[in-house]
Design an enzyme around this catalytic site. Structure first.
Site, PDB file in Angstrom:
ATOM      1  N   LYS A  44       0.825  -1.213   0.000  1.00  0.00           N
ATOM      2  CA  LYS A  44       0.000   0.000   0.000  1.00  0.00           C
ATOM      3  C   LYS A  44       0.859   1.264   0.000  1.00  0.00           C
ATOM      4  O   LYS A  44       0.667   2.159  -0.824  1.00  0.00           O
ATOM      5  CB  LYS A  44      -0.907   0.000   1.244  1.00  0.00           C
ATOM      6  CG  LYS A  44      -1.612   1.325   1.475  1.00  0.00           C
ATOM      7  CD  LYS A  44      -2.508   1.294   2.692  1.00  0.00           C
ATOM      8  CE  LYS A  44      -1.822   1.546   4.007  1.00  0.00           C
ATOM      9  NZ  LYS A  44      -1.535   2.957   4.314  1.00  0.00           N
ATOM     10  N   ASN A  45       1.808   1.329   0.933  1.00  0.00           N
ATOM     11  CA  ASN A  45       2.547   2.582   1.092  1.00  0.00           C
ATOM     12  C   ASN A  45       3.476   2.875  -0.082  1.00  0.00           C
ATOM     13  O   ASN A  45       3.755   4.028  -0.377  1.00  0.00           O
ATOM     14  CB  ASN A  45       3.324   2.585   2.416  1.00  0.00           C
ATOM     15  CG  ASN A  45       2.384   2.707   3.606  1.00  0.00           C
ATOM     16  OD1 ASN A  45       1.209   3.033   3.441  1.00  0.00           O
ATOM     17  ND2 ASN A  45       2.897   2.438   4.800  1.00  0.00           N
ATOM     18  N   ARG A 114      -4.194  10.990   4.255  1.00  0.00           N
ATOM     19  CA  ARG A 114      -3.062  11.797   4.671  1.00  0.00           C
ATOM     20  C   ARG A 114      -1.913  11.734   3.659  1.00  0.00           C
ATOM     21  O   ARG A 114      -1.275  12.734   3.369  1.00  0.00           O
ATOM     22  CB  ARG A 114      -2.594  11.276   6.040  1.00  0.00           C
ATOM     23  CG  ARG A 114      -2.065  12.341   6.859  1.00  0.00           C
ATOM     24  CD  ARG A 114      -1.354  11.846   8.070  1.00  0.00           C
ATOM     25  NE  ARG A 114      -0.380  12.860   8.384  1.00  0.00           N
ATOM     26  CZ  ARG A 114       0.795  12.940   7.825  1.00  0.00           C
ATOM     27  NH1 ARG A 114       1.164  12.030   6.954  1.00  0.00           N
ATOM     28  NH2 ARG A 114       1.607  13.912   8.119  1.00  0.00           N
ATOM     29  N   CYS A 138      -4.533  12.494  12.684  1.00  0.00           N
ATOM     30  CA  CYS A 138      -5.335  11.318  12.380  1.00  0.00           C
ATOM     31  C   CYS A 138      -5.453  10.503  13.651  1.00  0.00           C
ATOM     32  O   CYS A 138      -5.028  10.944  14.722  1.00  0.00           O
ATOM     33  CB  CYS A 138      -4.722  10.514  11.250  1.00  0.00           C
ATOM     34  SG  CYS A 138      -3.228   9.687  11.754  1.00  0.00           S
ATOM     35  N   ARG A 143       0.735  14.239  13.503  1.00  0.00           N
ATOM     36  CA  ARG A 143       1.318  14.061  12.184  1.00  0.00           C
ATOM     37  C   ARG A 143       1.607  15.375  11.446  1.00  0.00           C
ATOM     38  O   ARG A 143       1.016  15.668  10.401  1.00  0.00           O
ATOM     39  CB  ARG A 143       0.445  13.124  11.352  1.00  0.00           C
ATOM     40  CG  ARG A 143       0.211  11.819  12.081  1.00  0.00           C
ATOM     41  CD  ARG A 143      -0.397  10.756  11.254  1.00  0.00           C
ATOM     42  NE  ARG A 143       0.563  10.103  10.388  1.00  0.00           N
ATOM     43  CZ  ARG A 143       0.298   9.010   9.692  1.00  0.00           C
ATOM     44  NH1 ARG A 143      -0.891   8.471   9.761  1.00  0.00           N
ATOM     45  NH2 ARG A 143       1.203   8.454   8.933  1.00  0.00           N
ATOM     46  N   VAL A 145       3.850  18.195   9.201  1.00  0.00           N
ATOM     47  CA  VAL A 145       4.543  18.050   7.916  1.00  0.00           C
ATOM     48  C   VAL A 145       5.662  19.085   7.763  1.00  0.00           C
ATOM     49  O   VAL A 145       6.077  19.408   6.653  1.00  0.00           O
ATOM     50  CB  VAL A 145       3.557  18.160   6.718  1.00  0.00           C
ATOM     51  CG1 VAL A 145       2.641  16.954   6.663  1.00  0.00           C
ATOM     52  CG2 VAL A 145       2.753  19.457   6.780  1.00  0.00           C
ATOM     53  N   LEU A 147       8.774  18.920   8.255  1.00  0.00           N
ATOM     54  CA  LEU A 147      10.009  18.438   7.624  1.00  0.00           C
ATOM     55  C   LEU A 147       9.898  18.481   6.100  1.00  0.00           C
ATOM     56  O   LEU A 147      10.859  18.792   5.396  1.00  0.00           O
ATOM     57  CB  LEU A 147      10.338  17.020   8.089  1.00  0.00           C
ATOM     58  CG  LEU A 147      10.631  16.869   9.595  1.00  0.00           C
ATOM     59  CD1 LEU A 147      10.787  15.398   9.961  1.00  0.00           C
ATOM     60  CD2 LEU A 147      11.893  17.641   9.967  1.00  0.00           C
ATOM     61  N   ASP A 331       3.858  -0.062  12.245  1.00  0.00           N
ATOM     62  CA  ASP A 331       2.659  -0.610  11.607  1.00  0.00           C
ATOM     63  C   ASP A 331       2.408  -2.071  11.991  1.00  0.00           C
ATOM     64  O   ASP A 331       1.398  -2.651  11.586  1.00  0.00           O
ATOM     65  CB  ASP A 331       2.760  -0.488  10.075  1.00  0.00           C
ATOM     66  CG  ASP A 331       2.600   0.948   9.603  1.00  0.00           C
ATOM     67  OD1 ASP A 331       2.249   1.819  10.421  1.00  0.00           O
ATOM     68  OD2 ASP A 331       2.851   1.209   8.404  1.00  0.00           O
ATOM     69  N   ARG A 423      -9.038   0.303   4.388  1.00  0.00           N
ATOM     70  CA  ARG A 423      -8.033   1.237   3.867  1.00  0.00           C
ATOM     71  C   ARG A 423      -6.759   0.493   3.468  1.00  0.00           C
ATOM     72  O   ARG A 423      -6.073   0.910   2.532  1.00  0.00           O
ATOM     73  CB  ARG A 423      -7.651   2.267   4.941  1.00  0.00           C
ATOM     74  CG  ARG A 423      -8.652   3.373   5.156  1.00  0.00           C
ATOM     75  CD  ARG A 423      -8.070   4.389   6.119  1.00  0.00           C
ATOM     76  NE  ARG A 423      -6.670   4.593   5.788  1.00  0.00           N
ATOM     77  CZ  ARG A 423      -5.674   4.719   6.679  1.00  0.00           C
ATOM     78  NH1 ARG A 423      -5.930   4.704   7.957  1.00  0.00           N
ATOM     79  NH2 ARG A 423      -4.432   4.890   6.285  1.00  0.00           N
TER      80      ARG A 423
HETATM   81  C1  UD1 Z   1       4.581   6.404   6.751  1.00  0.00           C
HETATM   82  C2  UD1 Z   1       3.597   5.298   6.477  1.00  0.00           C
HETATM   83  C3  UD1 Z   1       2.963   4.796   7.771  1.00  0.00           C
HETATM   84  C4  UD1 Z   1       4.043   4.414   8.779  1.00  0.00           C
HETATM   85  C5  UD1 Z   1       5.041   5.546   8.959  1.00  0.00           C
HETATM   86  C6  UD1 Z   1       6.211   5.168   9.849  1.00  0.00           C
HETATM   87  C7  UD1 Z   1       2.801   5.935   4.275  1.00  0.00           C
HETATM   88  C8  UD1 Z   1       1.662   6.373   3.447  1.00  0.00           C
HETATM   89  N1  UD1 Z   1       2.572   5.804   5.584  1.00  0.00           N
HETATM   90  O1  UD1 Z   1       3.838   7.492   7.295  1.00  0.00           O
HETATM   91  O2  UD1 Z   1       2.151   3.663   7.464  1.00  0.00           O
HETATM   92  O3  UD1 Z   1       3.427   4.129  10.019  1.00  0.00           O
HETATM   93  O4  UD1 Z   1       5.577   5.944   7.684  1.00  0.00           O
HETATM   94  O5  UD1 Z   1       6.858   4.036   9.357  1.00  0.00           O
HETATM   95  O6  UD1 Z   1       3.859   5.657   3.763  1.00  0.00           O
HETATM   96  N2  UD1 Z   1       6.957  13.755  11.617  1.00  0.00           N
HETATM   97  C9  UD1 Z   1       7.177  15.053  12.021  1.00  0.00           C
HETATM   98  N3  UD1 Z   1       7.267  16.025  11.068  1.00  0.00           N
HETATM   99  C10 UD1 Z   1       7.148  15.758   9.731  1.00  0.00           C
HETATM  100  C11 UD1 Z   1       6.936  14.420   9.339  1.00  0.00           C
HETATM  101  C12 UD1 Z   1       6.844  13.436  10.309  1.00  0.00           C
HETATM  102  O7  UD1 Z   1       7.275  15.341  13.219  1.00  0.00           O
HETATM  103  O8  UD1 Z   1       7.242  16.673   8.909  1.00  0.00           O
HETATM  104  C13 UD1 Z   1       6.821  12.703  12.657  1.00  0.00           C
HETATM  105  C14 UD1 Z   1       5.417  12.076  12.650  1.00  0.00           C
HETATM  106  O9  UD1 Z   1       4.491  12.868  13.357  1.00  0.00           O
HETATM  107  C15 UD1 Z   1       5.691  10.749  13.303  1.00  0.00           C
HETATM  108  C16 UD1 Z   1       7.108  10.408  12.815  1.00  0.00           C
HETATM  109  O10 UD1 Z   1       7.678  11.623  12.354  1.00  0.00           O
HETATM  110  O11 UD1 Z   1       5.681  10.886  14.695  1.00  0.00           O
HETATM  111  C17 UD1 Z   1       7.134   9.400  11.694  1.00  0.00           C
HETATM  112  O12 UD1 Z   1       6.360   9.875  10.620  1.00  0.00           O
HETATM  113  P1  UD1 Z   1       6.697   9.552   9.103  1.00  0.00           P
HETATM  114  O13 UD1 Z   1       7.866   8.651   9.008  1.00  0.00           O
HETATM  115  O14 UD1 Z   1       6.720  10.832   8.351  1.00  0.00           O
HETATM  116  O15 UD1 Z   1       5.398   8.734   8.689  1.00  0.00           O
HETATM  117  P2  UD1 Z   1       4.513   8.924   7.391  1.00  0.00           P
HETATM  118  O16 UD1 Z   1       5.368   9.162   6.210  1.00  0.00           O
HETATM  119  O17 UD1 Z   1       3.425   9.888   7.665  1.00  0.00           O
END
Ligand code: UD1
Length: 444
Positions: A44-45, A114, A138, A143, A145, A147, A331, A423
């Protein structure tokens, strides 16, 4: 900006994705032993981000092994709203985007998925402009963004947030982002992917340090390479991307879903069954397999892309801490909690990736588990038997954990909140039924 209006359409034919999610419930009667072989779907991801990456080229792309999932349909809707044409035939998805009709992703669609925020990178890189609503929090955490945003700014984008939408554009005449060195404070999967996609069309070299090393990041890099992108180091913590003027179309097969595979391995463990899984990439399962072996099972390699779980005589306790790859995947945390809840002794699970990802504890306790929360850790006292109860799925992987607990519980567990499950799992109940599980979906 290249893009002007053109009529577009989305044909997600043969897409039995959504089963009957509305008010549906799952009834799981525990106690059956499972046997046979499970077919693992595409990841999926990976599929979600690779779909977003097709925005980088105006030429047609063909993706194979794309799973039938609600999230995939939603990403399709987002791309369609931007002007792409999608045509689905079974597991193959053709995406064409000769022109885009808009650079604004609609809020109602982004808020439902998301991961669709990740279009910001390719959209900006291709058109010089992107407006993408903040996806919001969520079920598992806030979550943010920032970064993604800071990385795009470092590459020369002008980014501001107004009325809940991220507005990004590339100032100056070139219309291209500038390669630069970006250090991520945390190896975020999404931020690594956003910046890697953006960098493929930038001027010069981008170096992403402390990059995420997840297999899905490697899959995205391989897809970008198939389109002519120049990327090295994906799968390590330093990724180097040399931008090119344009990318071309590609035909690409998505990797198998390591989280679906992990979920079936736990299904085998919790029912003390022997199950074979294919296709899988065994190296993607290392942390999961290590914990299953610590817990007393064995995972045998049956072929280059096939593994078999062999149960041990007991489910032993374990200590698990989630972390970025190659650490234990967040996950898979909920599914292992269901397993350890039904094991011997006291286990400890610490969730370090997301701040609110233990809501399944209360539901598992309703099924007779003995789990105590201490901040972001759970202390699990294994019980000899779980008992069926009506339960509510709180997020995607939590819903899988409840199905797994139901497979081992005495009686019939009734699970609500199936929109979460659909999902991310294609036909979980159908696959489990074929293995001998007593599981059926009904309208409530
Ligand atoms: C992706 C996966 C999700 C998985 C996660 C961690 C997809 C669609 N989803 O989510 O299934 O659980 O990786 O392996 O690929 N963070 C920040 N600032 C940012 C971005 C992230 O603080 O700008 C934090 C998030 O809140 C979280 C952590 O970093 O606590 C990890 O998030 P991230 O690795 O970005 O996960 P996703 O890409 O959203």
């Amino acid at each position: 900006m290249e893009d002007t209006a053109i009529v577009t359409s989305i044909h997600l034919s043969n897409s039995p994705t959504t089963a009957d999610t509305g008010d549906a419930i799952l009834e799981v009667t525990g106690g059956s032993s499972l046997s046979g072989q499970v077919a693992i779907s595409g990841a999926k991801n990976s599929a979600l981000v690779v779909m977003a990456a097709t925005l980088l080229t105006s030429q047609p792309c063909r993706l194979r092994n794309v799973p039938h999932l609600v999230d995939i349909d939603r990403m399709g809707e987002v791309l369609s709203a931007l002007g792409l044409t999608l045509n689905r035939q079974d597991q193959a998805l053709e995406i064409v985007s000769p022109t885009l009709t808009t650079t604004q992703a609609p809020y109602d669609l982004v808020s439902r998925l998301r991961a669709s925020f990740f279009v910001i990178g390719p959209l900006l890189a291709r058109t010089g402009m992107a407006q993408v609503p903040l996806p919001g929090g969520c079920a598992i955490g806030a979550r943010p963004v920032e970064l993604h945003v800071r990385g795009l700014q470092a590459m020369g984008a002008n980014v501001h947030i107004d009325h809940g939408t991220v507005h990004a554009y590339i100032p100056g005449q070139t219309g291209r982002l500038r390669g630069t060195k970006i250090y991520l404070d945390y190896p975020s999967v999404g931020a690594t992917e956003t910046l890697m996609m953006a960098a493929t069309l930038a001027q010069g070299e981008t170096i992403i340090e402390n990059a995420a090393q997840e297999p899905e990041v490697i899959d995205l890099a391989n897809f970008c390479r198939a389109m002519g992108g120049r990327i090295r180091g994906a799968g390590t913590n330093t990724i180097r991307i040399v931008g090119t003027h344009e990318l071309h179309g590609a035909d690409y097969e998505i990797i198998p879903d390591r989280i679906e595979a992990g979920t079936f391995l736990v299904a085998a463990a919790i029912t003390r069954s022997s199950l074979s899984l294919a296709p899988v990439v065994p190296e993607h399962l290392t942390a999961i397999v290590a914990k299953l072996q610590e817990i007393g099972g064995q995972v045998l390699l049956e072929g280059p892309n096939q593994v078999r779980y062999q149960p041990g005589s007991r489910i032993l306790p374990a200590t698990i801490q989630t972390g970025p790859f190659p650490g234990f995947p967040t996950d898979m945390q909920a599914q292992f909690m269901a397993l350890l809840a039904h094991g011997d002794g006291t286990s400890l699970i610490s969730e370090t990736v997301f701040e609110n990802r233990l809501r399944h504890v209360a539901e598992l306790n309703r099924m007779g588990a003995d789990i105590r929360l201490n901040g972001n850790s759970a202390i699990i006292n294994g019980v000899p038997r779980l008992s069926a109860a009506p339960v509510m799925a709180t997020d995607l992987r939590a819903s899988a954990a409840l199905v797994l607990a139901g497979l081992a519980a005495e009686g019939t567990t009734v699970i609500q909140g199936l929109h979460h499950l659909d999902r991310g799992y294609h036909n979980l109940e159908g696959k489990l039924q074929r293995l001998g599980a007593k599981i059926t979906r009904h309208r409530a």
